[in-house]
Design a protein around this motif. Structure first.
Motif, short mmCIF file in Angstrom:
data_model
loop_
_atom_site.label_atom_id
_atom_site.label_comp_id
_atom_site.label_asym_id
_atom_site.label_seq_id
_atom_site.Cartn_x
_atom_site.Cartn_y
_atom_site.Cartn_z
N LEU B 126 14.21 -17.65 13.13
CA LEU B 126 13.92 -16.77 14.27
C LEU B 126 12.53 -17.05 14.84
CD1 LEU B 126 15.42 -13.35 13.06
CD2 LEU B 126 16.30 -14.85 14.85
N THR B 127 11.58 -17.37 13.95
CA THR B 127 10.24 -17.67 14.44
C THR B 127 10.26 -18.94 15.29
OG1 THR B 127 9.33 -16.69 12.43
CG2 THR B 127 7.84 -18.03 13.75
N ARG B 128 10.99 -19.93 14.82
CA ARG B 128 11.08 -21.19 15.59
C ARG B 128 11.78 -20.98 16.91
NH1 ARG B 128 12.61 -26.33 11.99
NH2 ARG B 128 13.20 -26.94 14.09
N ALA B 129 12.73 -20.06 16.95
CA ALA B 129 13.46 -19.79 18.19
C ALA B 129 12.69 -18.84 19.10
CB ALA B 129 14.83 -19.21 17.86
N GLY B 130 11.53 -18.40 18.64
CA GLY B 130 10.72 -17.50 19.46
C GLY B 130 11.26 -16.08 19.52
N LEU B 131 12.05 -15.70 18.53
CA LEU B 131 12.64 -14.35 18.52
C LEU B 131 11.95 -13.45 17.49
CD1 LEU B 131 16.37 -15.44 18.79
CD2 LEU B 131 14.99 -14.39 20.59
N VAL B 132 10.63 -13.52 17.48
CA VAL B 132 9.87 -12.79 16.46
C VAL B 132 10.15 -11.29 16.50
CG1 VAL B 132 7.55 -12.40 15.56
CG2 VAL B 132 8.12 -14.56 16.61
N GLU B 133 10.48 -10.78 17.70
CA GLU B 133 10.69 -9.32 17.79
C GLU B 133 11.90 -8.86 16.98
OE1 GLU B 133 10.81 -11.43 20.24
OE2 GLU B 133 12.59 -11.17 21.50
N LEU B 134 12.76 -9.81 16.61
CA LEU B 134 13.92 -9.43 15.78
C LEU B 134 13.58 -9.39 14.28
CD1 LEU B 134 16.88 -11.40 17.44
CD2 LEU B 134 16.27 -8.99 17.68
N LEU B 135 12.40 -9.89 13.94
CA LEU B 135 12.07 -9.99 12.51
C LEU B 135 12.01 -8.65 11.77
CD1 LEU B 135 9.52 -12.96 12.33
CD2 LEU B 135 11.85 -12.86 11.44
N PRO B 136 11.28 -7.64 12.29
CA PRO B 136 11.20 -6.38 11.51
C PRO B 136 12.59 -5.82 11.19
CG PRO B 136 9.59 -6.35 13.26
CD PRO B 136 10.44 -7.57 13.50
N GLY B 137 13.47 -5.81 12.19
CA GLY B 137 14.83 -5.29 11.96
C GLY B 137 15.56 -6.10 10.90
N SER B 138 15.47 -7.43 11.00
CA SER B 138 16.16 -8.29 10.04
C SER B 138 15.61 -8.07 8.64
CB SER B 138 15.99 -9.76 10.42
OG SER B 138 16.29 -9.95 11.77
N TRP B 139 14.30 -8.04 8.53
CA TRP B 139 13.68 -7.85 7.20
C TRP B 139 14.12 -6.54 6.56
CZ3 TRP B 139 8.13 -9.31 9.23
CH2 TRP B 139 8.00 -10.71 9.25
N LEU B 140 14.01 -5.47 7.35
CA LEU B 140 14.35 -4.15 6.79
C LEU B 140 15.84 -4.08 6.42
CD1 LEU B 140 12.21 -2.10 9.29
CD2 LEU B 140 12.02 -1.88 6.81
N LEU B 141 16.69 -4.63 7.29
CA LEU B 141 18.13 -4.58 7.01
C LEU B 141 18.48 -5.39 5.77
CD1 LEU B 141 19.66 -4.82 10.59
CD2 LEU B 141 20.17 -3.06 8.90
N LEU B 142 17.92 -6.59 5.68
CA LEU B 142 18.24 -7.45 4.54
C LEU B 142 17.68 -6.90 3.24
CD1 LEU B 142 17.84 -10.87 6.30
CD2 LEU B 142 19.90 -10.06 5.14
N TYR B 143 16.47 -6.40 3.30
CA TYR B 143 15.87 -5.82 2.10
C TYR B 143 16.70 -4.61 1.65
CZ TYR B 143 12.41 -3.80 -1.06
OH TYR B 143 11.78 -3.28 -2.15
N GLY B 144 17.06 -3.78 2.64
CA GLY B 144 17.89 -2.61 2.33
C GLY B 144 19.22 -3.02 1.71
N THR B 145 19.84 -4.06 2.27
CA THR B 145 21.11 -4.57 1.73
C THR B 145 20.94 -4.97 0.27
OG1 THR B 145 21.58 -5.46 3.91
CG2 THR B 145 22.98 -6.20 2.12
N GLY B 146 19.86 -5.69 -0.01
CA GLY B 146 19.61 -6.13 -1.39
C GLY B 146 19.45 -4.96 -2.33
N VAL B 147 18.72 -3.94 -1.87
CA VAL B 147 18.48 -2.79 -2.74
C VAL B 147 19.78 -1.99 -2.96
CG1 VAL B 147 17.19 -0.63 -3.00
CG2 VAL B 147 16.04 -2.66 -2.13
N VAL B 148 20.60 -1.89 -1.92
CA VAL B 148 21.88 -1.18 -2.07
C VAL B 148 22.76 -1.91 -3.08
CG1 VAL B 148 24.05 -0.56 -0.95
CG2 VAL B 148 21.89 -0.13 0.21
N THR B 149 22.93 -3.21 -2.91
CA THR B 149 23.81 -3.94 -3.83
C THR B 149 23.18 -4.03 -5.22
OG1 THR B 149 22.91 -6.03 -3.04
CG2 THR B 149 24.97 -5.30 -2.08
N GLY B 150 21.88 -4.25 -5.26
CA GLY B 150 21.20 -4.34 -6.56
C GLY B 150 21.26 -3.02 -7.31
N GLY B 151 21.24 -1.93 -6.55
CA GLY B 151 21.20 -0.62 -7.18
C GLY B 151 22.57 0.01 -7.35
#
Lengths: 116, 205
Positions: B126-151
């Motif tokens: 996303l950084t290479r594609a210049g879509l940095v504004e999508l990063l916070p959403g992606s990070w939070l969603l993916l981290y949340g997904t990991g915690v849900v499945t992990g937990g």
């Protein structure tokens, strides 16, 4: 605990039929009941977690677990974490059914005394 | 430590005692089940420290003068937080007499790793594609997904924390880009601290 008084008479004759005759002695014992209950929730647990959970000793836990294993109620997985030997216990379908039957049994006893 | 085993001669006992013992047995089964569930390898104290790292990072990130610096700030924070998480989980496991890779810890690590890896790859793409504004959403969603499945097999508070992260992440995807640091502070900062305290207090460390 047995209490004196009319309550004793009120239930006489009911409980024995739901009584101890076909009670599954194997999982009735405290530590073994604990092992099966904990595994029913988690499916599989490391030896150390079970030992700490039940507040028992290594020797006591492995002796009880072996009896359950011999009855086909649980599986024992031995492996190595690097060089540290590691044991996991897993509940079998048979063990799960045994716990279910035991729960039904306890409920039947309670229901039998409540009916009066 | 060996508890006295209950005597098994129910047949000789009066019926009321039988009833009481049945109740007591059911209570014991329920308590054992509940306690066995409250094993969580996730460290609450670690969560609090991770939250503080995120709050500091969101402060630093507001002063970033370039996109690269902004992404770099958060990547550094993520590595720091990962280190904190590993250290805290290892400490908690050690205090409980186990190892990080024993039982619950191993399960959690297995489940949480894939989304984190995806997060890293998406960050680069996303950084290479210049879509940095999508990063916070992606990070939070993916981290949340990991915690849900992990937990999933852990105490209820862990998957709940994951779901909350996912909700904030979903919000972030559609929020104005200017909110990025604020949402990151609310997500990785505040949520970590709040849930961290709950886990710390209720589930030992």
């Amino acid at each position: 605990m047995a209490r004196a008084g009319p309550a004793l008479d009120a239930v006489a004759g009911t409980a024995p039929e739901a009584g101890a005759l076909e009670l599954d002695r194997l999982i009735h014992e405290r530590v073994r009941l604990g092992i099966v209950s904990a595994l029913a929730v988690n499916g599989k647990l490391p030896f150390t977690d079970l030992r700490d959970l039940l507040g028992t000793t290594d020797g006591n836990l492995s002796a009880h677990a072996r009896r359950l294993e011999n009855a086909g109620y649980l599986l024992c997985h031995k492996s190595f974490d690097g060089r540290v030997p590691r044991t996991d216990y897993e509940l079998t379908a048979r063990g799960r059914r045994a716990l279910q039957a035991y729960l039904d049994h306890m409920e039947a006893i309670i229901a039998a005394t409540r009916e009066r | 430590m060996i508890r006295p085993a209950p005597r098994v001669g129910e047949a000789d006992l009066p019926p009321l005692a039988l009833h009481d013992r049945a109740m007591e047995n059911l209570r014991y089964i329920r308590e054992t089940m509940e306690r066995s569930q409250s094993f969580t390898a996730v460290s609450g104290l670690g969560g609090v420290v991770m939250g503080v790292v995120a709050l500091v990072a969101s402060f630093v990130a507001t002063r970033a003068t370039s996109t690269a610096m902004w992404v770099g700030t958060w990547m550094t924070a993520a590595c720091l937080a990962l280190g904190v998480a590993l250290f805290a989980m290892a400490r908690k496991a050690r205090l409980a007499g186990g190892t990080l890779l024993g039982g619950a810890g191993r399960k959690f690590a297995w489940n949480v790793s894939p989304p984190l890896l995806v997060g890293f790859l998406l960050t680069v793409a996303l950084t290479r594609a210049g879509l940095v504004e999508l990063l916070p959403g992606s990070w939070l969603l993916l981290y949340g997904t990991g915690v849900v499945t992990g937990g999933a097999f852990s105490v209820r508070v862990v998957p709940t924390m994951g779901l909350t992260f996912m909700a904030v992440g979903a919000l972030a995807l559609f929020a104005p880009a200017a909110w990025a640091n604020l949402i990151m502070a609310a997500g990785f900062g505040a949520l970590h601290i709040v849930f961290g305290i709950v886990i710390w207090r209720k589930h030992g460390g």
